[in-house]
Every structure is written in structure tokens, then in C-alpha cells.
Design a protein around this motif. Structure first.
Motif, PDB file in Angstrom:
ATOM      1  N   VAL A 153       0.841  -1.200   0.000  1.00  0.00           N
ATOM      2  CA  VAL A 153       0.000   0.000   0.000  1.00  0.00           C
ATOM      3  C   VAL A 153       0.877   1.251   0.000  1.00  0.00           C
ATOM      4  O   VAL A 153       1.487   1.588   1.025  1.00  0.00           O
ATOM      5  N   PRO A 154       0.970   1.967  -1.128  1.00  0.00           N
ATOM      6  CA  PRO A 154       1.631   3.270  -1.117  1.00  0.00           C
ATOM      7  C   PRO A 154       0.719   4.278  -0.412  1.00  0.00           C
ATOM      8  O   PRO A 154      -0.480   4.330  -0.669  1.00  0.00           O
ATOM      9  N   LEU A 155       1.309   5.078   0.467  1.00  0.00           N
ATOM     10  CA  LEU A 155       0.507   5.956   1.324  1.00  0.00           C
ATOM     11  C   LEU A 155       1.131   7.347   1.366  1.00  0.00           C
ATOM     12  O   LEU A 155       2.250   7.518   1.842  1.00  0.00           O
ATOM     13  N   GLN A 156       0.406   8.303   0.842  1.00  0.00           N
ATOM     14  CA  GLN A 156       0.900   9.679   0.848  1.00  0.00           C
ATOM     15  C   GLN A 156       0.875  10.237   2.268  1.00  0.00           C
ATOM     16  O   GLN A 156      -0.092  10.045   3.009  1.00  0.00           O
ATOM     17  N   THR A 157       1.941  10.915   2.651  1.00  0.00           N
ATOM     18  CA  THR A 157       2.014  11.445   4.014  1.00  0.00           C
ATOM     19  C   THR A 157       1.241  12.771   4.098  1.00  0.00           C
ATOM     20  O   THR A 157       1.827  13.858   4.127  1.00  0.00           O
ATOM     21  N   GLU A 158      -0.066  12.656   4.122  1.00  0.00           N
ATOM     22  CA  GLU A 158      -0.937  13.827   4.250  1.00  0.00           C
ATOM     23  C   GLU A 158      -2.142  13.487   5.111  1.00  0.00           C
ATOM     24  O   GLU A 158      -2.312  12.345   5.533  1.00  0.00           O
ATOM     25  N   PHE A 159      -2.977  14.471   5.369  1.00  0.00           N
ATOM     26  CA  PHE A 159      -3.986  14.397   6.429  1.00  0.00           C
ATOM     27  C   PHE A 159      -4.923  13.191   6.313  1.00  0.00           C
ATOM     28  O   PHE A 159      -5.240  12.548   7.299  1.00  0.00           O
ATOM     29  N   PHE A 160      -5.386  12.891   5.077  1.00  0.00           N
ATOM     30  CA  PHE A 160      -6.383  11.828   4.931  1.00  0.00           C
ATOM     31  C   PHE A 160      -5.758  10.443   4.735  1.00  0.00           C
ATOM     32  O   PHE A 160      -6.458   9.488   4.416  1.00  0.00           O
ATOM     33  N   ALA A 161      -4.465  10.337   4.946  1.00  0.00           N
ATOM     34  CA  ALA A 161      -3.767   9.089   4.651  1.00  0.00           C
ATOM     35  C   ALA A 161      -4.292   7.904   5.456  1.00  0.00           C
ATOM     36  O   ALA A 161      -4.541   6.831   4.915  1.00  0.00           O
ATOM     37  N   LEU A 162      -4.468   8.099   6.755  1.00  0.00           N
ATOM     38  CA  LEU A 162      -4.894   6.977   7.593  1.00  0.00           C
ATOM     39  C   LEU A 162      -6.277   6.472   7.210  1.00  0.00           C
ATOM     40  O   LEU A 162      -6.562   5.278   7.296  1.00  0.00           O
ATOM     41  N   GLU A 163      -7.133   7.391   6.755  1.00  0.00           N
ATOM     42  CA  GLU A 163      -8.465   6.987   6.292  1.00  0.00           C
ATOM     43  C   GLU A 163      -8.348   6.038   5.100  1.00  0.00           C
ATOM     44  O   GLU A 163      -9.000   5.005   5.030  1.00  0.00           O
ATOM     45  N   GLY A 164      -7.466   6.387   4.167  1.00  0.00           N
ATOM     46  CA  GLY A 164      -7.262   5.546   2.987  1.00  0.00           C
ATOM     47  C   GLY A 164      -6.699   4.186   3.328  1.00  0.00           C
ATOM     48  O   GLY A 164      -7.136   3.164   2.798  1.00  0.00           O
ATOM     49  N   VAL A 165      -5.746   4.147   4.245  1.00  0.00           N
ATOM     50  CA  VAL A 165      -5.116   2.869   4.570  1.00  0.00           C
ATOM     51  C   VAL A 165      -6.051   1.979   5.382  1.00  0.00           C
ATOM     52  O   VAL A 165      -6.023   0.751   5.258  1.00  0.00           O
ATOM     53  N   SER A 166      -6.917   2.583   6.184  1.00  0.00           N
ATOM     54  CA  SER A 166      -7.870   1.757   6.929  1.00  0.00           C
ATOM     55  C   SER A 166      -8.877   1.113   5.971  1.00  0.00           C
ATOM     56  O   SER A 166      -9.310  -0.023   6.170  1.00  0.00           O
ATOM     57  N   GLN A 167      -9.228   1.831   4.885  1.00  0.00           N
ATOM     58  CA  GLN A 167     -10.128   1.244   3.882  1.00  0.00           C
ATOM     59  C   GLN A 167      -9.483   0.030   3.216  1.00  0.00           C
ATOM     60  O   GLN A 167     -10.111  -1.018   3.075  1.00  0.00           O
ATOM     61  N   ILE A 168      -8.229   0.169   2.799  1.00  0.00           N
ATOM     62  CA  ILE A 168      -7.597  -0.932   2.066  1.00  0.00           C
ATOM     63  C   ILE A 168      -7.340  -2.124   2.994  1.00  0.00           C
ATOM     64  O   ILE A 168      -7.464  -3.270   2.578  1.00  0.00           O
ATOM     65  N   THR A 169      -7.037  -1.871   4.268  1.00  0.00           N
ATOM     66  CA  THR A 169      -6.823  -3.005   5.172  1.00  0.00           C
ATOM     67  C   THR A 169      -8.126  -3.746   5.446  1.00  0.00           C
ATOM     68  O   THR A 169      -8.127  -4.977   5.557  1.00  0.00           O
ATOM     69  N   ARG A 170      -9.237  -3.013   5.517  1.00  0.00           N
ATOM     70  CA  ARG A 170     -10.539  -3.690   5.656  1.00  0.00           C
ATOM     71  C   ARG A 170     -10.852  -4.517   4.413  1.00  0.00           C
ATOM     72  O   ARG A 170     -11.395  -5.625   4.498  1.00  0.00           O
ATOM     73  N   THR A 171     -10.503  -3.968   3.250  1.00  0.00           N
ATOM     74  CA  THR A 171     -10.721  -4.687   1.989  1.00  0.00           C
ATOM     75  C   THR A 171      -9.903  -5.972   1.957  1.00  0.00           C
ATOM     76  O   THR A 171     -10.402  -7.035   1.573  1.00  0.00           O
ATOM     77  N   VAL A 172      -8.637  -5.883   2.360  1.00  0.00           N
ATOM     78  CA  VAL A 172      -7.765  -7.070   2.404  1.00  0.00           C
ATOM     79  C   VAL A 172      -8.395  -8.139   3.293  1.00  0.00           C
ATOM     80  O   VAL A 172      -8.426  -9.324   2.946  1.00  0.00           O
ATOM     81  N   GLU A 173      -8.916  -7.716   4.441  1.00  0.00           N
ATOM     82  CA  GLU A 173      -9.528  -8.666   5.371  1.00  0.00           C
ATOM     83  C   GLU A 173     -10.759  -9.329   4.752  1.00  0.00           C
ATOM     84  O   GLU A 173     -10.966 -10.547   4.882  1.00  0.00           O
ATOM     85  N   ARG A 174     -11.578  -8.544   4.039  1.00  0.00           N
ATOM     86  CA  ARG A 174     -12.774  -9.110   3.396  1.00  0.00           C
ATOM     87  C   ARG A 174     -12.392 -10.103   2.303  1.00  0.00           C
ATOM     88  O   ARG A 174     -12.998 -11.173   2.167  1.00  0.00           O
ATOM     89  N   VAL A 175     -11.389  -9.753   1.520  1.00  0.00           N
ATOM     90  CA  VAL A 175     -10.941 -10.658   0.442  1.00  0.00           C
ATOM     91  C   VAL A 175     -10.360 -11.931   1.039  1.00  0.00           C
ATOM     92  O   VAL A 175     -10.597 -13.036   0.542  1.00  0.00           O
ATOM     93  N   ARG A 176      -9.623 -11.788   2.129  1.00  0.00           N
ATOM     94  CA  ARG A 176      -9.041 -12.963   2.789  1.00  0.00           C
ATOM     95  C   ARG A 176     -10.136 -13.906   3.290  1.00  0.00           C
ATOM     96  O   ARG A 176     -10.029 -15.119   3.157  1.00  0.00           O
ATOM     97  N   ARG A 177     -11.182 -13.325   3.848  1.00  0.00           N
ATOM     98  CA  ARG A 177     -12.279 -14.151   4.375  1.00  0.00           C
ATOM     99  C   ARG A 177     -13.048 -14.850   3.265  1.00  0.00           C
ATOM    100  O   ARG A 177     -13.446 -16.007   3.410  1.00  0.00           O
ATOM    101  N   GLY A 178     -13.280 -14.144   2.148  1.00  0.00           N
ATOM    102  CA  GLY A 178     -14.194 -14.679   1.155  1.00  0.00           C
ATOM    103  C   GLY A 178     -13.591 -15.289  -0.084  1.00  0.00           C
ATOM    104  O   GLY A 178     -14.176 -16.207  -0.669  1.00  0.00           O
ATOM    105  N   LEU A 179     -12.394 -14.811  -0.502  1.00  0.00           N
ATOM    106  CA  LEU A 179     -11.914 -15.198  -1.835  1.00  0.00           C
ATOM    107  C   LEU A 179     -10.471 -15.678  -1.887  1.00  0.00           C
ATOM    108  O   LEU A 179     -10.109 -16.451  -2.767  1.00  0.00           O
ATOM    109  N   ASN A 180      -9.642 -15.205  -0.963  1.00  0.00           N
ATOM    110  CA  ASN A 180      -8.219 -15.538  -1.034  1.00  0.00           C
ATOM    111  C   ASN A 180      -7.640 -15.589   0.381  1.00  0.00           C
ATOM    112  O   ASN A 180      -7.059 -14.625   0.871  1.00  0.00           O
ATOM    113  N   PRO A 181      -7.772 -16.739   1.055  1.00  0.00           N
ATOM    114  CA  PRO A 181      -7.337 -16.847   2.456  1.00  0.00           C
ATOM    115  C   PRO A 181      -5.850 -16.602   2.659  1.00  0.00           C
ATOM    116  O   PRO A 181      -5.423 -16.279   3.772  1.00  0.00           O
TER     117      PRO A 181
END
Length: 268
Positions: A153-181
């Protein structure tokens, strides 16, 4: 998912745009190609990874869309680049409509994984595949995540960065549960870092506090040479290898390979 131990598939993804994702894909692939045989798959309809490696839109022909829809085999779609050991699967113009067209296809989330597994002979000798994903969570990104071992995950060091990374980590978790353990978070790379800006330091500290050693030590700085290089169809490592941006991507590749070796030792 392929279980061949010598092939590692890494998706570069962030649902937030403008974070240096494609720039990281191009330059990390270039730096890794000095040590390994690398394939870069351009799954972003904008096709910036293809352009940045010197393949302009009008010259692309068939690419990742043709692979996903089964129109052409992988070995017909791979393109050599100016960089030894780096091959490109370009984004063809039709990729923009793929999100809609994939909906009606069988195994729509697994099209990329199935194609790579079924046509493994075209990947002979390839050790690392990097997939440049679109800045959204649609079927193209989902195909990349299902086909991959891990996500960087490339992450720009700016104010909304943590919001973006929390979205992608939730996505990774969903994909792990349903499609790619087997899917893992490869790591987080801080990009567009401006040492003159206190906010960059604060965001970097916050991300490291939250994700610990998942955050790479290497930081990609804001650098004019990184911005200039794509207009010449070159990675910054070839455009100006002495620049701070080029040296940062060389360091990032070295850190990724070091982490890979450490993980293999732990698993042994």
C-alpha cells in the motif's frame, strides 16, 4: 493461487488516488529487475504504468483486458520494455469498460488468477509479478487481490492518509475471508514525503504507531525528477539515477527483497 515458491505476486493498491501508486509500481519494478525477473501487470484503465514504461496509448494493442476476457493467451500479450528482465502486460484501451463486462462472466473475481495459473508456461522464469491496481475497489482491483500473495500500500504522508489505509486493510480482510485466504498485507510505503512539512512527520509517526513494522523503513520523498520522468516514458531510475527519488526506490526494492528473505527463513 499459484503455490510455486519462486513466484511472488504483489498487488499495489490504495482506494485513494494520487498517492504515488503507479509511480511506485513502475520504479519498484525497475529496481527489482536488476536482481529478479519481473512482470508488471497494468490493471488501471488510465494505463499510466504502461505510458511510464514507454508504451503510449496508441501503441498498446491488446493487454490485461484481453487476458481477463479470455480473448488472447498471456504469451501473446506480454511486452518487453527498455529495462532488462522487466516485462509489461499493458492496459489496453478496452479496460475502461471491463468493470461492467466482467459482471456477467463466470468466476468474475478470479479471472486474473485463473489465467495466470492456466498459462503458467508464459511466466517461465518470472520471480515477481507486480500488479498496478485502479484507485477504487471494483472488479479489476478485486481480481488483482484474488490473484496476489500480498498487497503493498503506497501511502501519501498527508492528512487523509490513515483513512485511505484503513479502507484498504478492511478490503484485504474481506478478500481474505471470502476469496483468497492466503492474502497478506505486504507492507505500507510512505510516499510524497516532504521533510520541510511538519505534517509529513506527524502522519509518518501516526502510521508507524498504528502498523508497526508493516511500515517500510524506506520513505519516498517529494522529488521533481519523479514527476518529470513519466513524460519521457522512463522510470526515474533511468531518467536520473542519482536523484533522491531514484535512490529511494532502489532502497525500497532492497528492503522488499530483504523482508522476503527473512520471511522465507522464518517459514523454513
Amino acid at each position: 493461487m499459484t503455490d510455486r515458491p519462486h513466484l511472488r505476486i504483489i498487488a499495489l493498491a490504495n482506494q485513494k488516488g494520487g498517492v504515488g501508486k503507479t509511480t511506485t509500481a513502475i520504479n519498484l519494478a525497475t529496481a527489482l529487475a536488476t536482481k529478479r525477473k519481473v512482470l508488471l501487470i497494468d490493471m488501471d484503465p488510465q494505463g499510466n504504468a504502461s505510458t511510464g514504461l514507454g508504451v503510449p496509448r496508441q501503441d498498446r494493442g491488446a493487454g490485461s483486458y484481453a487476458l481477463l476476457t479470455g480473448e488472447k493467451p498471456l504469451h501473446d500479450l506480454l511486452r518487453p520494455t527498455k529495462i532488462p528482465n522487466l516485462t509489461l502486460l499493458p492496459a489496453d484501451p478496452e479496460l475502461a469498460g471491463a468493470e461492467i463486462e466482467l459482471v456477467g462472466l463466470e468466476n468474475r473475481e478470479r479471472r486474473l488468477r485463473d489465467a495466470l495459473e492456466a498459462q503458467a508456461e508464459a511466466l517461465a522464469g518470472t520471480e515477481i509479478i507486480l500488479i498496478d491496481c485502479p484507485p477504487s475497489l471494483g472488479l479489476l482491483t478485486l481480481n488483482a487481490l484474488v490473484a496476489s500473495h500480498s498487497v503493498l500500500v503506497p501511502l501519501q504522508t498527508e492528512f487523509f492518509a490513515l483513512e485511505g489505509v484503513s479502507q484498504i486493510t478492511r478490503t484485504v480482510e474481506r478478500v481474505r475471508r471470502g476469496l483468497n485466504p492466503a492474502l497478506e498485507l505486504e507492507g505500507i510505503v510512505l510516499t510524497m514525503f516532504d521533510k520541510r512539512n511538519n505534517l509529513s512527520e506527524l502522519v509518518a509517526a501516526d502510521v508507524r504507531a498504528f502498523f508497526g513494522d508493516k511500515v517500510y523503513s524506506t520513505i519516498i520523498p517529494r522529488n521533481v525528477r519523479i514527476s518529470e520522468a513519466p513524460s519521457h516514458g522512463l522510470p526515474v531510475i533511468l531518467y536520473d539515477h542519482r536523484s533522491a527519488g531514484a535512490q529511494a526506490y532502489v532502497s525500497l526494492a532492497a528492503e522488499l527483497l530483504k523482508r522476503e528473505r527473512k520471511a522465507r527463513k522464518s517459514a523454513a
